[in-house]
Design a protein around this motif. Structure first.
Motif, PDB file in Angstrom:
ATOM      1  N   LYS A  60     -46.100 -17.466  -2.073  1.00 63.17           N
ATOM      2  CA  LYS A  60     -45.698 -17.853  -0.716  1.00 63.17           C
ATOM      3  C   LYS A  60     -46.929 -17.985   0.153  1.00 63.17           C
ATOM      4  CE  LYS A  60     -41.132 -15.743  -0.781  1.00 63.17           C
ATOM      5  NZ  LYS A  60     -40.292 -14.661  -0.303  1.00 63.17           N
ATOM      6  N   ARG A  61     -46.965 -19.068   0.943  1.00 66.35           N
ATOM      7  CA  ARG A  61     -48.100 -19.257   1.838  1.00 66.35           C
ATOM      8  C   ARG A  61     -47.797 -18.667   3.205  1.00 66.35           C
ATOM      9  NH1 ARG A  61     -49.253 -25.531   0.892  1.00 66.35           N
ATOM     10  NH2 ARG A  61     -47.079 -25.518   1.491  1.00 66.35           N
ATOM     11  N   GLU A  62     -48.862 -18.555   3.993  1.00 63.20           N
ATOM     12  CA  GLU A  62     -48.714 -17.993   5.334  1.00 63.20           C
ATOM     13  C   GLU A  62     -47.818 -18.909   6.186  1.00 63.20           C
ATOM     14  OE1 GLU A  62     -51.441 -17.224   9.267  1.00 63.20           O
ATOM     15  OE2 GLU A  62     -52.349 -18.059   7.454  1.00 63.20           O
ATOM     16  N   VAL A  63     -46.983 -18.295   6.988  1.00 60.58           N
ATOM     17  CA  VAL A  63     -46.088 -19.079   7.840  1.00 60.58           C
ATOM     18  C   VAL A  63     -46.790 -19.384   9.159  1.00 60.58           C
ATOM     19  CG1 VAL A  63     -43.893 -19.083   9.046  1.00 60.58           C
ATOM     20  CG2 VAL A  63     -44.073 -18.016   6.818  1.00 60.58           C
ATOM     21  N   LYS A  64     -46.751 -20.649   9.555  1.00 60.34           N
ATOM     22  CA  LYS A  64     -47.422 -21.035  10.801  1.00 60.34           C
ATOM     23  C   LYS A  64     -46.404 -21.528  11.817  1.00 60.34           C
ATOM     24  CE  LYS A  64     -51.901 -22.025   8.925  1.00 60.34           C
ATOM     25  NZ  LYS A  64     -52.699 -22.971   8.226  1.00 60.34           N
ATOM     26  N   SER A  65     -46.672 -21.220  13.063  1.00 57.55           N
ATOM     27  CA  SER A  65     -45.784 -21.682  14.129  1.00 57.55           C
ATOM     28  C   SER A  65     -46.046 -23.171  14.375  1.00 57.55           C
ATOM     29  CB  SER A  65     -46.022 -20.891  15.410  1.00 57.55           C
ATOM     30  OG  SER A  65     -47.255 -21.252  15.976  1.00 57.55           O
ATOM     31  N   GLY A  66     -45.136 -23.817  15.131  1.00 57.60           N
ATOM     32  CA  GLY A  66     -45.281 -25.242  15.432  1.00 57.60           C
ATOM     33  C   GLY A  66     -46.634 -25.557  16.037  1.00 57.60           C
ATOM     34  N   LYS A  67     -47.060 -24.730  17.005  1.00 53.20           N
ATOM     35  CA  LYS A  67     -48.338 -25.001  17.680  1.00 53.20           C
ATOM     36  C   LYS A  67     -49.507 -24.824  16.717  1.00 53.20           C
ATOM     37  CE  LYS A  67     -50.804 -24.743  21.926  1.00 53.20           C
ATOM     38  NZ  LYS A  67     -52.115 -24.543  21.398  1.00 53.20           N
ATOM     39  N   GLU A  68     -49.399 -23.823  15.850  1.00 53.16           N
ATOM     40  CA  GLU A  68     -50.472 -23.606  14.871  1.00 53.16           C
ATOM     41  C   GLU A  68     -50.561 -24.790  13.899  1.00 53.16           C
ATOM     42  OE1 GLU A  68     -50.802 -18.773  14.426  1.00 53.16           O
ATOM     43  OE2 GLU A  68     -49.037 -19.774  13.628  1.00 53.16           O
ATOM     44  N   ILE A  69     -49.401 -25.315  13.524  1.00 54.69           N
ATOM     45  CA  ILE A  69     -49.396 -26.475  12.618  1.00 54.69           C
ATOM     46  C   ILE A  69     -50.112 -27.648  13.296  1.00 54.69           C
ATOM     47  CG2 ILE A  69     -47.882 -28.250  11.592  1.00 54.69           C
ATOM     48  CD1 ILE A  69     -45.867 -25.984  11.015  1.00 54.69           C
ATOM     49  N   LEU A  70     -49.784 -27.871  14.569  1.00 56.71           N
ATOM     50  CA  LEU A  70     -50.410 -28.983  15.309  1.00 56.71           C
ATOM     51  C   LEU A  70     -51.915 -28.738  15.499  1.00 56.71           C
ATOM     52  CD1 LEU A  70     -47.700 -29.655  18.043  1.00 56.71           C
ATOM     53  CD2 LEU A  70     -48.246 -31.089  16.102  1.00 56.71           C
ATOM     54  N   ASP A  71     -52.249 -27.523  15.931  1.00 51.94           N
ATOM     55  CA  ASP A  71     -53.678 -27.202  16.144  1.00 51.94           C
ATOM     56  C   ASP A  71     -54.479 -27.440  14.865  1.00 51.94           C
ATOM     57  OD1 ASP A  71     -53.171 -26.570  18.726  1.00 51.94           O
ATOM     58  OD2 ASP A  71     -53.277 -24.395  18.483  1.00 51.94           O
ATOM     59  N   ASP A  72     -53.936 -26.946  13.752  1.00 47.64           N
ATOM     60  CA  ASP A  72     -54.625 -27.089  12.459  1.00 47.64           C
ATOM     61  C   ASP A  72     -54.805 -28.571  12.117  1.00 47.64           C
ATOM     62  OD1 ASP A  72     -54.592 -24.440  12.231  1.00 47.64           O
ATOM     63  OD2 ASP A  72     -53.226 -24.321  10.511  1.00 47.64           O
ATOM     64  N   PHE A  73     -53.725 -29.327  12.306  1.00 44.11           N
ATOM     65  CA  PHE A  73     -53.765 -30.734  11.923  1.00 44.11           C
ATOM     66  C   PHE A  73     -54.825 -31.491  12.723  1.00 44.11           C
ATOM     67  CE2 PHE A  73     -52.522 -35.166  12.306  1.00 44.11           C
ATOM     68  CZ  PHE A  73     -52.428 -35.520  10.961  1.00 44.11           C
TER      69      PHE A  73
ATOM     70  N   TYR B 203     -54.669 -35.096  22.051  1.00 47.01           N
ATOM     71  CA  TYR B 203     -53.864 -33.898  21.780  1.00 47.01           C
ATOM     72  C   TYR B 203     -54.396 -32.713  22.590  1.00 47.01           C
ATOM     73  CZ  TYR B 203     -52.047 -29.772  19.477  1.00 47.01           C
ATOM     74  OH  TYR B 203     -51.467 -28.551  19.251  1.00 47.01           O
TER      75      TYR B 203
ATOM     76  N   GLY C 247     -39.215 -23.351  16.766  1.00 45.25           N
ATOM     77  CA  GLY C 247     -40.409 -23.699  17.531  1.00 45.25           C
ATOM     78  C   GLY C 247     -41.145 -24.915  17.014  1.00 45.25           C
ATOM     79  N   PHE C 248     -40.481 -25.740  16.212  1.00 42.93           N
ATOM     80  CA  PHE C 248     -41.144 -26.915  15.659  1.00 42.93           C
ATOM     81  C   PHE C 248     -40.829 -28.186  16.447  1.00 42.93           C
ATOM     82  CE2 PHE C 248     -41.901 -25.481  10.958  1.00 42.93           C
ATOM     83  CZ  PHE C 248     -42.665 -24.440  11.442  1.00 42.93           C
TER      84      PHE C 248
ATOM     85  N   VAL D 105     -43.746 -30.372  17.066  1.00 43.21           N
ATOM     86  CA  VAL D 105     -44.203 -31.049  15.847  1.00 43.21           C
ATOM     87  C   VAL D 105     -43.400 -32.345  15.674  1.00 43.21           C
ATOM     88  CG1 VAL D 105     -44.515 -30.814  13.354  1.00 43.21           C
ATOM     89  CG2 VAL D 105     -44.785 -28.824  14.827  1.00 43.21           C
TER      90      VAL D 105
ATOM     91  N   PHE E 205     -42.955 -15.442  13.904  1.00 44.02           N
ATOM     92  CA  PHE E 205     -43.948 -15.979  14.843  1.00 44.02           C
ATOM     93  C   PHE E 205     -44.348 -15.052  15.994  1.00 44.02           C
ATOM     94  CE2 PHE E 205     -41.710 -19.908  13.277  1.00 44.02           C
ATOM     95  CZ  PHE E 205     -42.672 -20.192  12.331  1.00 44.02           C
TER      96      PHE E 205
END
Lengths: 61, 807
Positions: free
Chosen positions: A3-16, A38, B153-154, B157, B573
């Protein structure tokens, strides 16, 4: 499966958008421009369209 | 350190006028507020504090800061929300104040600690997620699953994905509307005609020019575009310039119109597509009209489901109606609207495409119309023909711009279609071109000049089109890679959440639905390899996997699923903040599931600080019983015109609050709660001893109560009780305190220190104990005339332990 680390929506966007310039075969100026929009919270389709137009109008792009 | 809130204070925001103070001390709180009491003023203020926005107030026509400020607040007054945490360095106040005539906001804490904290809170998206949960619950059954990713919270996205998709499609549309291939081919025809070859490389073009000038002894070898200009300059004479200019204009005219003629099918195909969609929608315009009612219907549904409207009538038109029937009807209509919205999206796309195609042609005709020679009298017929073509393209534009809801018909494709006779002027122009060429046939130099000049122009146009196409294609490629990468990232993010939290979601779901036949729940993403349309669930029913879930899931089941999803996202989260805010989220739940949800919160989220707001009286009563045992703070929210939204504090809570603040040394704003407590006990004592005061209007009463009640009480004691007269020094101590001075209102200019407040509070408690029995077994502790001992002539408490002579 690990299992990978779970990221919040904002973290997904920031990372991308942090890594967008590293994407292979992606024009750096477009990548930078999207990342900048962004960062400023201005990533809308109208702003992207205008930015792409500006980039096309500049020589060499 | 897991962050919890110690103190929350709001002044002058939304419905809150006076300061609303919640001394949470890291505890959870349950607040009940009837409709219209301004309960959501608390959640709105907290949302603004963290996100600088209030989602339900967002909209171009609303000035957020104006909407946030309490309507009764004067411009010089400062609205604010203060949050004190169990980590003092991040304590902050967010103010809304007028500076240079403009409303501005600012945080009092400008440290890196605080800005880092705010940033990590934004990542947690802790405030908005509950709103998406509420939206999820309010949606129709068919709509719910599309929004599951929002409640974890997506939503941002999904929004960004939509921006990238639209940008990519816009580039595709630009390439299509430019029709580069056709434009390049037209110019290649010119090259063939002028220099005998459709060369595409610069060196081939120069070779060809060198070849045709070889016999003219120009003495120039062409290797650059500047060399071509040198050749032209050498061949140029005043006569050639005039003839060639005319020839060039006629050829430009001819090639532009020829290009347009070859594009008739392209234009017509796009218009035909648009026309068909227009007809479909126009034939059922009601279905499109109702898409505009969607928001209103959703609001009506909310009003009913949240019990804001409980009369047996429609909340929108007020006609008599059974609410259950109405709710079902609205849901059916919302499903129909969903279908209509899909049709409208297809129509909108056809409209965008047809508009782009037509606009591009209008632009090209305008460019041709700006040629200098078009105004020459010799070209008047050509000009008229061009104007007619412009009109025909404008007719396309007009038809495409017609509102589909107008009830008007639009031109059928054949009536607009460009036909051969629209290009009849081409024949005349070609004749003129031929005539000039014939005249030039004997003038080799001029012919050469004309050919090279036209070839150069055509070659450069080809290069320009190729460059434009290349740029657009390159941008499209980049955007395509970015979009695909983004979708993968989104899908991975969702999958990671699912992989980690499926068991938790299932556990929460089963908790709220014990004994259900659903043996196992699995979350799956929807869409092909590179697309993600949303997420849905599958479950095992009698050993088989079932999907779609609506097949057996009732609305209440889906709501439970949404809540389970939300609660799992809290665990996933909320890494720094150990609190969550839930404002009115159980409205659509049946009684059974409401209770189970409350039990789930208490059992599984006991270590979280929960700020729970509700207007559901029954649910409040149920949760209140458990909350008391769990040590939650419980309060009721009231609204009055003078105070706005405020907490209806009960005295024991008030006493607890004051004592907690005195112990913790929180002196700020403590004067007011102490005053309220003193007022409360004075009213009780005066009521019990029948101490009478003259009537005054409320506004006056506010300022006079403590000291006037005390004075009347003293006067009564002096007359009626020798024993109580001995207690007068404690009353004197109270009234001589600086804190008591100036009626203890907020206007008291005295700035009390902790010692002053402690001394004053001790006096109040001692004063209270004079009139209240201290025996724990006493069931009626208040000393009252109701318990008057007529034999001993004493007032007393219920157990007779506290009594005084009274005549």
């Amino acid at each position: 499966m690990n299992k990978r680390e779970v990221k919040s929506g904002k973290e997904i966007l920031d990372d991308f958008f942090r890594d967008i310039e590293k994407m292979p075969e992606v024009n750096q100026k477009i990548a930078k421009s999207l990342a900048s929009l962004y960062e400023q919270g201005k990533l809308t389709d109208t702003n992207v369209k205008n930015e792409l137009q500006n980039l096309r109008e500049k020589d060499g792009d | 350190m897991a962050i919890k809130i110690k103190q929350l204070e709001i002044t002058g925001l939304r419905g809150i006028r006076d300061t609303l103070s919640l001394a949470l001390g890291e505890k959870s709180v349950l607040l009940y507020g009837d409709n219209g009491t301004g309960k959501s003023s608390i959640s709105d203020s907290v949302e603004w504090y963290y996100t600088d926005a209030v989602s339900h107030l967002s909209g171009e026509e609303i000035d957020l800061k104006e909407a946030l400020r309490n309507a009764y607040f004067a411009s010089e007054e400062e609205s604010n929300i203060s949050v004190n945490y169990n980590k003092a360095v991040i304590n902050s106040q967010k103010k809304l104040l007028t500076k240079k005539g403009k409303l501005v906001s600012e945080y009092s804490n400008v440290t890196t600690d605080f800005s880092n904290y705010l940033e990590s809170s934004k990542k947690e998206n802790l405030i908005l997620r509950y709103q998406f949960l509420r939206d999820f619950i309010d949606r129709t059954k068919g709509d719910k699953l599309k929004n599951l990713s929002d409640i974890i919270g997506f939503s941002e996205v999904t929004k960004i994905k939509d921006v990238l998709r639209k940008s990519f499609n816009s580039l595709k549309s630009e390439i299509k509307s430019q029709n580069f291939e056709n434009q390049i081919n037209t110019q290649k025809q010119t090259l063939i005609e002028k220099i005998g070859a459709a060369v595409s490389q610069e060196n081939n073009f120069y070779e060809k020019i060198n070849e045709i000038i070889a016999d003219y002894g120009t003495g120039i070898t062409v290797g650059l575009m500047e060399d071509v200009d040198k050749v032209l300059l050498k061949l140029k004479t005043p006569v050639t310039t005039k003839i060639v200019a005319e020839l060039r204009f006629l050829e430009t005219y001819q090639s532009s119109l020829t290009t347009l003629k070859t594009e008739i099918d392209l234009i017509d195909k796009e218009y035909d597509k648009y026309f068909k969609e227009f007809e479909k929608i126009a034939a059922d315009v009601q279905s499109i009209m109702q898409t505009y009612f969607a928001e209103m219907l959703k609001s009506g549904c909310n009003l009913i489901s949240k019990k804001f409207h409980t009369e047996s009538s429609c909340p929108l038109c007020l006609q008599p109606k059974d609410l259950n029937d109405l709710q079902s009807e609205i849901k059916v209509r919302l499903l129909e609207i969903e279908e209509s919205s899909k049709k409208k999206a297809v129509f909108d796309n056809a409209k965008i495409s047809a508009t782009a195609i037509v606009d591009e042609r209008i632009k090209r005709l305008a460019t041709l119309g700006s040629e200098v020679l078009i105004s020459d009298t010799s070209n008047s017929t050509a000009k008229n023909a061009l104007d007619e073509l412009k009109k025909k393209m404008e007719a396309y534009k007009k038809a495409i711009s017609e509102k589909v809801t107008s009830g008007n018909k639009i031109a059928i494709p054949n009536s607009l279609k460009l036909v051969d006779r629209d290009f009849s002027e081409l024949k005349a122009v070609l004749g003129r071109i031929e005539k000039i060429k014939k005249a030039l046939a004997t003038d080799n130099t001029t012919l050469l000049f004309a050919n090279i000049s036209a070839a150069k122009d055509a070659f450069q146009k080809i290069k320009k089109f190729e460059a434009e196409r290349e740029k657009l294609e390159a941008q499209k490629k980049s955007l395509g890679i970015i979009f695909d990468g983004f979708v993968k990232k989104q899908k991975d993010g969702l999958q990671d959440f699912i992989d980690n939290f499926s068991d938790t979601i299932n556990e929460f779901y089963q908790y709220m639905n014990p004994g259900e036949l659903f043996e196992e729940i699995r979350i799956v993403t929807m869409g092909e390899e590179n697309e993600l349309n949303g997420i849905t669930i599958e479950f095992k029913y009698k050993g088989n996997w079932v999907s779609p879930p609506q097949k057996y899931f009732s609305e209440s089941h889906l709501n439970c699923f949404g809540i389970s999803f939300f609660l799992a996202s809290v665990i996933a989260f909320n890494k720094e903040n150990k609190f969550l805010l839930l404002d009115d989220i159980i409205s659509s739940f049946d009684t059974n599931h409401r209770k189970r949800f409350a039990d789930l919160l208490f059992e599984k989220f006991a270590d979280y600080q929960i700020i729970l707001l509700t207007h559901e009286e029954q649910w409040f009563q149920y949760v209140k019983q458990i909350s008391k045992r769990k040590g939650w703070i419980i309060g009721k929210i009231k609204w009055t015109e003078t105070k706005g939204t405020h907490l209806d504090e009960n005295p024991s809570d008030l006493k607890e609050l004051v004592e907690a603040d005195l112990t913790n040394g929180n002196v700020t704003l403590l004067g007011n709660p102490i005053r309220k407590y003193l007022e409360y006990i004075l009213k009780t004592i005066c009521f019990n001893l029948e101490v009478k005061l003259n009537f005054r209007y409320n506004e006056v009463n506010e300022k006079r109560m403590p000291d006037e009640m005390i004075n009347e009480l003293k006067a009564k004691i002096n007359k009626a009780s020798a024993e109580l007269k001995l207690k007068l020094p404690i009353i004197e101590r109270l009234t001589s305190s600086n804190v008591f001075g100036n009626l203890l209102s907020h206007d008291n200019p005295f700035d009390p220190k902790i010692g002053d407040l402690k001394a004053f509070w001790n006096d109040i408690i001692e004063f209270e104990s004079v009139f209240k029995c201290q025996q724990s077994t006493c069931t009626k502790p208040q000393v009252s005339l109701k318990n008057y001992d007529t034999v001993a002539k004493k007032i007393r408490c219920g157990c007779d332990a506290t009594k005084y002579d009274w005549k």
